[in-house]
Design a protein around this motif. Structure first.
Motif, PDB file in Angstrom:
ATOM      1  N   GLU A 527       0.822  -1.223   0.000  1.00 27.02           N
ATOM      2  CA  GLU A 527       0.000   0.000   0.000  1.00 27.02           C
ATOM      3  C   GLU A 527       0.853   1.269   0.000  1.00 27.02           C
ATOM      4  O   GLU A 527       0.346   2.366  -0.261  1.00 27.02           O
ATOM      5  CB  GLU A 527      -0.926   0.039   1.234  1.00 27.02           C
ATOM      6  CG  GLU A 527      -1.899  -1.113   1.336  1.00 27.02           C
ATOM      7  CD  GLU A 527      -1.326  -2.253   2.161  1.00 27.02           C
ATOM      8  OE1 GLU A 527      -2.109  -3.003   2.744  1.00 27.02           O
ATOM      9  OE2 GLU A 527      -0.067  -2.385   2.227  1.00 27.02           O
ATOM     10  N   VAL A 528       2.153   1.153   0.289  1.00 28.04           N
ATOM     11  CA  VAL A 528       3.011   2.334   0.408  1.00 28.04           C
ATOM     12  C   VAL A 528       4.236   2.150  -0.476  1.00 28.04           C
ATOM     13  O   VAL A 528       4.548   1.021  -0.901  1.00 28.04           O
ATOM     14  CB  VAL A 528       3.449   2.551   1.877  1.00 28.04           C
ATOM     15  CG1 VAL A 528       2.241   2.854   2.770  1.00 28.04           C
ATOM     16  CG2 VAL A 528       4.235   1.356   2.396  1.00 28.04           C
ATOM     17  N   PRO A 529       4.947   3.234  -0.783  1.00 30.24           N
ATOM     18  CA  PRO A 529       6.168   3.103  -1.588  1.00 30.24           C
ATOM     19  C   PRO A 529       7.167   2.148  -0.942  1.00 30.24           C
ATOM     20  O   PRO A 529       7.259   2.043   0.287  1.00 30.24           O
ATOM     21  CB  PRO A 529       6.723   4.535  -1.635  1.00 30.24           C
ATOM     22  CG  PRO A 529       5.518   5.396  -1.442  1.00 30.24           C
ATOM     23  CD  PRO A 529       4.634   4.649  -0.503  1.00 30.24           C
ATOM     24  N   GLU A 530       7.950   1.459  -1.777  1.00 29.56           N
ATOM     25  CA  GLU A 530       8.855   0.428  -1.301  1.00 29.56           C
ATOM     26  C   GLU A 530       9.905   0.980  -0.340  1.00 29.56           C
ATOM     27  O   GLU A 530      10.335   0.282   0.578  1.00 29.56           O
ATOM     28  CB  GLU A 530       9.546  -0.250  -2.484  1.00 29.56           C
ATOM     29  CG  GLU A 530       8.640  -1.171  -3.283  1.00 29.56           C
ATOM     30  CD  GLU A 530       9.413  -1.935  -4.341  1.00 29.56           C
ATOM     31  OE1 GLU A 530      10.673  -1.859  -4.322  1.00 29.56           O
ATOM     32  OE2 GLU A 530       8.784  -2.599  -5.177  1.00 29.56           O
ATOM     33  N   ASP A 531      10.335   2.243  -0.566  1.00 33.51           N
ATOM     34  CA  ASP A 531      11.399   2.759   0.292  1.00 33.51           C
ATOM     35  C   ASP A 531      10.948   2.907   1.748  1.00 33.51           C
ATOM     36  O   ASP A 531      11.782   2.931   2.658  1.00 33.51           O
ATOM     37  CB  ASP A 531      11.937   4.090  -0.238  1.00 33.51           C
ATOM     38  CG  ASP A 531      10.905   5.205  -0.181  1.00 33.51           C
ATOM     39  OD1 ASP A 531       9.713   4.930  -0.403  1.00 33.51           O
ATOM     40  OD2 ASP A 531      11.305   6.356   0.071  1.00 33.51           O
ATOM     41  N   LEU A 532       9.626   2.966   1.984  1.00 32.03           N
ATOM     42  CA  LEU A 532       9.141   3.076   3.352  1.00 32.03           C
ATOM     43  C   LEU A 532       9.244   1.746   4.092  1.00 32.03           C
ATOM     44  O   LEU A 532       9.348   1.720   5.328  1.00 32.03           O
ATOM     45  CB  LEU A 532       7.694   3.564   3.370  1.00 32.03           C
ATOM     46  CG  LEU A 532       7.431   4.977   2.823  1.00 32.03           C
ATOM     47  CD1 LEU A 532       5.948   5.309   2.896  1.00 32.03           C
ATOM     48  CD2 LEU A 532       8.253   6.024   3.585  1.00 32.03           C
ATOM     49  N   THR A 533       9.220   0.655   3.352  1.00 34.45           N
ATOM     50  CA  THR A 533       9.254  -0.672   4.001  1.00 34.45           C
ATOM     51  C   THR A 533      10.582  -1.386   3.818  1.00 34.45           C
ATOM     52  O   THR A 533      10.749  -2.535   4.252  1.00 34.45           O
ATOM     53  CB  THR A 533       8.125  -1.560   3.437  1.00 34.45           C
ATOM     54  OG1 THR A 533       8.315  -1.732   2.032  1.00 34.45           O
ATOM     55  CG2 THR A 533       6.757  -0.946   3.697  1.00 34.45           C
ATOM     56  N   GLU A 534      11.522  -0.712   3.177  1.00 33.44           N
ATOM     57  CA  GLU A 534      12.807  -1.357   2.846  1.00 33.44           C
ATOM     58  C   GLU A 534      13.488  -1.925   4.083  1.00 33.44           C
ATOM     59  O   GLU A 534      14.049  -3.039   4.054  1.00 33.44           O
ATOM     60  CB  GLU A 534      13.710  -0.340   2.154  1.00 33.44           C
ATOM     61  CG  GLU A 534      15.070  -0.892   1.745  1.00 33.44           C
ATOM     62  CD  GLU A 534      15.938   0.157   1.066  1.00 33.44           C
ATOM     63  OE1 GLU A 534      17.075  -0.174   0.721  1.00 33.44           O
ATOM     64  OE2 GLU A 534      15.456   1.311   0.889  1.00 33.44           O
ATOM     65  N   LYS A 535      13.449  -1.211   5.196  1.00 31.51           N
ATOM     66  CA  LYS A 535      14.139  -1.668   6.401  1.00 31.51           C
ATOM     67  C   LYS A 535      13.436  -2.843   7.067  1.00 31.51           C
ATOM     68  O   LYS A 535      13.989  -3.457   7.974  1.00 31.51           O
ATOM     69  CB  LYS A 535      14.248  -0.512   7.402  1.00 31.51           C
ATOM     70  CG  LYS A 535      15.066   0.676   6.916  1.00 31.51           C
ATOM     71  CD  LYS A 535      16.538   0.301   6.759  1.00 31.51           C
ATOM     72  CE  LYS A 535      17.364   1.531   6.390  1.00 31.51           C
ATOM     73  NZ  LYS A 535      18.798   1.198   6.222  1.00 31.51           N
ATOM     74  N   TYR A 536      12.205  -3.093   6.636  1.00 31.01           N
ATOM     75  CA  TYR A 536      11.437  -4.172   7.261  1.00 31.01           C
ATOM     76  C   TYR A 536      11.364  -5.425   6.384  1.00 31.01           C
ATOM     77  O   TYR A 536      10.537  -6.306   6.622  1.00 31.01           O
ATOM     78  CB  TYR A 536      10.016  -3.681   7.581  1.00 31.01           C
ATOM     79  CG  TYR A 536       9.989  -2.542   8.558  1.00 31.01           C
ATOM     80  CD1 TYR A 536      10.525  -2.692   9.835  1.00 31.01           C
ATOM     81  CD2 TYR A 536       9.440  -1.312   8.204  1.00 31.01           C
ATOM     82  CE1 TYR A 536      10.510  -1.649  10.736  1.00 31.01           C
ATOM     83  CE2 TYR A 536       9.417  -0.263   9.105  1.00 31.01           C
ATOM     84  CZ  TYR A 536       9.957  -0.429  10.374  1.00 31.01           C
ATOM     85  OH  TYR A 536       9.946   0.601  11.265  1.00 31.01           O
ATOM     86  N   ARG A 537      12.173  -5.483   5.348  1.00 28.68           N
ATOM     87  CA  ARG A 537      12.197  -6.646   4.454  1.00 28.68           C
ATOM     88  C   ARG A 537      13.609  -7.254   4.446  1.00 28.68           C
ATOM     89  O   ARG A 537      14.568  -6.616   4.881  1.00 28.68           O
ATOM     90  CB  ARG A 537      11.780  -6.243   3.037  1.00 28.68           C
ATOM     91  CG  ARG A 537      10.347  -5.693   2.948  1.00 28.68           C
ATOM     92  CD  ARG A 537       9.977  -5.352   1.511  1.00 28.68           C
ATOM     93  NE  ARG A 537       8.666  -4.741   1.397  1.00 28.68           N
ATOM     94  CZ  ARG A 537       7.518  -5.399   1.347  1.00 28.68           C
ATOM     95  NH1 ARG A 537       7.536  -6.724   1.401  1.00 28.68           N
ATOM     96  NH2 ARG A 537       6.368  -4.752   1.232  1.00 28.68           N
TER      97      ARG A 537
END
Length: 547
Positions: A527-537
C-alpha cells in the motif's frame, strides 16, 4: 520603514472634514487622507474600549482572545502585534493608552514576574512601554485611585498644578462663576474652558512624548500613539472651547419609530442614564461643540507630528495610520456613549499612508471594502517584511488595497458585544452567558443577533442609511435574515484556536511519521512506496530461540 499607529479614543467616523463634516475642519487628517487611502467602511470588532483594543492588538476576534469587556484580562500567552512585529525585526512601543488588564493569575501560575522583560510585555499587551497613561483618574467615596501612578498627573505636578490629582482638578475641569471647580464630569460644564494651559493639556502632552520617543530611536519601530481624547470628560482648554457653537450642532439622527416595539436590548439602552442625558437638547448643545473642539485640538497636534516628520526627513519612510477604537452616539438613535451596532458607534475612521512607491497609484483615494480593525496587525507585519501567521491573525493585510490591487475579500464584517457587567443585563434579568450581541454587516444589510431568546434586528443601509427602521419587526425580510444568520454560522465555524500549528506546518507534517517508519494498518506493505518498508524486508538478523 517605521509605523506610526495613531488611535484616538471615541472618535466618530463622520467627524472629520475629509469624511464630509459640514463644520469641523480637520486639515491634517485631510492631508494624510490625500497622502494615502481613506477606508470608508471600517468596523471595530467590539464597540467598547477594552474589547476593541484587544482585537486591534491581537489581530483576533473578541470570541478568540476572550477579553470581552473593560477590565477583562487578556489571557497570558495570547500573541499580540508586538510579538509578531518583533519576529519580523521591528520594535513595538506604546505611547499613551491601551485599556489592557494584565492576567495576573495566569502570570503567577506560570511564574512570570512583571519586572522581567517577558512578564512586562505580557502585562502591557505585548508592547514595550515608552509611556502609558490610560486617563480617567477620578475621585470617589473610595478615594483617589491611581494604581499605576499616572505619568500625566506627575507631569502636571512638575508644571506647578496643585493637588494629588490635577488631571481631575485642572485638565478636565473649568472654573464656575463663584470661582469653584466646574468638573468635566458634569455635562453642564462642557462649554467652559478647561483650567489649564493648552500646551499642558493631554493631547499636546502625548504629542511631545511621541516626538521624544522618535528622537531616541535607532532601530525600525512601530509606535502605538494612543490619545485619550476626544473621549469624555467633554471639556477642552481655550481656544478650542468656543470654536464651535450651538449653530454647529446637527439635529440628532433619531426617529420616533425606533421606540415603537423596540428590541428589548435596544430599549434597555435607550432607558439608561447616559441615553436619558443625550436625549436632552441642552446637553447635546453643550457637549457636541466641546467634542468638536477636542477633535480640532487632535488635528492640530497631528499637524505638529507631521511637521516634525517633515523637518527631520522621516515622512518618506514612516507609515501613518489614523483610526479610533469606536465611535460615540452623541444622542443619535436616542443613545449616548457607544455599545450597540449603529454606525455612529461601531464604524470608525481609518486612514493609511504608505510612503513606498508601490502605493503611489492610490494616493488620495477612498476604498469602500469591508475593513475590520483586526486587519491592521497583519498589515503591519507584512509592511515590516514579516510572514503573516494566518493561523493566529484573523484579519487580512490591507497592503493590496494600498497598492491598487483588488484582492479576494470578505463578504461581511463581524462585531461582538458582551454587556454582562452592565445595568442593562440586570434590567433584562439575564445570566452573563446570555448577554452577548453579534453584528453581521454585508455592506447593505446589518443584522444584530442577541442571545437570550430575543428576536434579531435588521437594517437596510441602502434604503435606510440612518438605520431607523428595524425590518426584523415584520416578516418581509425573512430571506435576508436567514442569509445573514448563515453568514454568522459560517463565521462561528472558523478555525480560530489552532494557533500553535500553521497550515504550512500541517502540510509539512503529512506523511512524516511514514518516513520515520511508523507504518500501521498495512496488509502486506504494497500500500506504500517500497522505500518506506525497505528496512522491514530481507532476511532476519537471527532466529530467536528463547532462553
Amino acid at each position: 520603514m517605521n509605523i506610526l499607529f495613531i488611535m484616538y479614543d471615541q472618535l466618530r467616523f463622520d467627524y472629520l472634514g475629509c469624511a464630509g463634516h459640514p463644520h469641523l475642519k480637520t486639515p491634517n487628517f485631510d492631508r494624510v487622507a490625500r497622502m494615502g487611502v481613506r477606508f470608508t467602511n471600517a468596523y471595530v470588532q467590539s464597540p467598547i474600549c477594552g474589547a476593541s483594543r484587544m482585537s486591534f492588538y491581537t489581530g483576533r476576534y473578541v470570541s478568540s482572545h476572550g477579553a470581552a469587556w473593560n477590565g477583562f484580562p487578556l489571557r497570558v500567552g495570547e500573541l499580540t502585534m508586538g510579538d509578531h512585529l518583533r519576529a519580523a525585526g521591528m520594535d513595538c512601543w506604546l505611547i499613551g493608552k491601551t485599556h489592557m488588564k494584565a492576567d495576573k493569575d495566569g502570570m503567577k501560575r506560570l511564574g512570570l514576574s512583571p519586572d522581567s522583560m517577558i512578564g512586562a510585555r505580557q502585562a502591557e499587551c505585548g508592547f514595550d512601554v515608552w509611556i502609558r497613561d490610560d486617563g480617567l483618574w477620578g475621585y470617589g467615596p473610595d478615594g483617589y485611585y491611581d494604581e499605576k501612578r499616572s505619568p500625566y498627573n506627575e507631569y502636571l505636578k512638575s508644571r506647578g498644578y496643585a493637588g494629588e490629582n490635577p488631571w481631575a482638578d485642572f485638565a478636565n475641569a473649568g472654573i464656575d462663576d463663584e470661582g469653584g471647580i466646574a468638573s468635566g464630569w458634569m455635562f453642564d460644564n462642557a462649554d467652559k474652558p478647561a483650567n489649564i494651559s493648552e500646551k499642558d493639556s493631554e493631547t499636546p502632552w502625548l504629542t511631545a512624548r511621541t516626538i521624544d520617543f522618535i528622537e531616541e530611536q535607532t532601530a525600525p519601530w512601530c509606535a502605538h500613539v494612543s490619545y485619550i481624547k476626544p473621549h469624555w470628560p467633554y471639556i477642552v482648554p481655550a481656544p478650542y472651547h468656543d470654536m464651535f457653537s450651538q449653530n454647529h450642532v446637527p439635529a440628532a439622527c433619531r426617529h420616533e419609530v425606533e421606540r415603537e416595539d423596540a428590541h428589548p436590548v435596544f430599549a434597555a439602552y435607550m432607558e439608561n442614564r447616559i441615553a436619558a442625558a443625550f436625549q436632552r437638547d441642552e446637553v447635546r448643545q453643550k457637549v457636541i461643540p466641546a467634542y468638536m473642539g477636542l477633535i480640532r485640538q487632535c488635528d492640530d497636534q497631528l499637524g505638529v507630528l507631521l511637521r516634525y516628520l517633515e523637518e527631520t526627513d522621516r515622512l518618506k519612510d514612516t507609515m501613518i495610520v489614523l483610526t479610533s477604537d469606536h465611535g460615540d452616539y452623541l444622542g443619535d438613535h436616542w443613545l449616548g456613549e457607544k455599545d450597540l451596532f449603529h454606525d455612529p458607534s461601531v464604524k470608525i475612521p481609518m486612514i493609511v499612508y504608505d510612503p513606498r512607491a508601490e502605493a503611489d497609484s492610490t494616493r488620495g483615494t477612498t476604498c469602500d471594502a469591508l475593513v475590520e480593525s483586526i486587519d491592521l496587525a497583519p498589515t503591519f507585519v507584512e509592511a515590516a517584511g514579516g510572514t503573516v501567521a494566518d493561523n493566529i491573525l484573523e484579519g487580512r493585510s490591507l497592503l493590496p488595497w494600498l497598492q491598487g490591487e483588488t484582492p479576494a475579500w470578505r463578504d461581511y464584517a463581524i462585531s461582538e458585544f458582551d454587556y454582562s457587567p452592565t445595568p442593562q443585563a440586570v434590567k433584562l434579568g439575564l445570566d452573563p452567558k446570555d448577554c452577548r450581541l453579534f453584528m453581521v454587516f454585508d455592506g447593505r444589510y446589518k443584522l444584530m443577533h442577541a442571545e437570550g431568546g430575543f428576536r434579531p434586528m435588521l437594517f437596510d443601509l441602502k434604503e435606510d442609511p440612518e438605520e431607523f427602521h428595524d425590518l426584523a419587526k415584520g416578516t418581509a425580510h425573512k430571506g435576508e435574515i436567514e442569509r445573514l444568520y448563515a453568514a454568522l454560522a459560517e463565521w462561528g465555524r472558523r478555525c480560530a484556536q489552532r494557533v500553535t500549528r500553521s497550515d504550512d506546518d500541517i502540510r509539512g507534517m503529512r506523511g512524516r511519521s511514514l518516513r520515520r517508519g511508523i507504518l500501521p494498518f498495512l496488509v502486506d506493505g504494497s500500500e506504500v512506496p517500497e522505500d518506506l518498508t525497505e528496512k522491514y524486508r530481507g532476511p532476519a538478523l537471527q532466529r530467536y530461540t528463547g532462553d
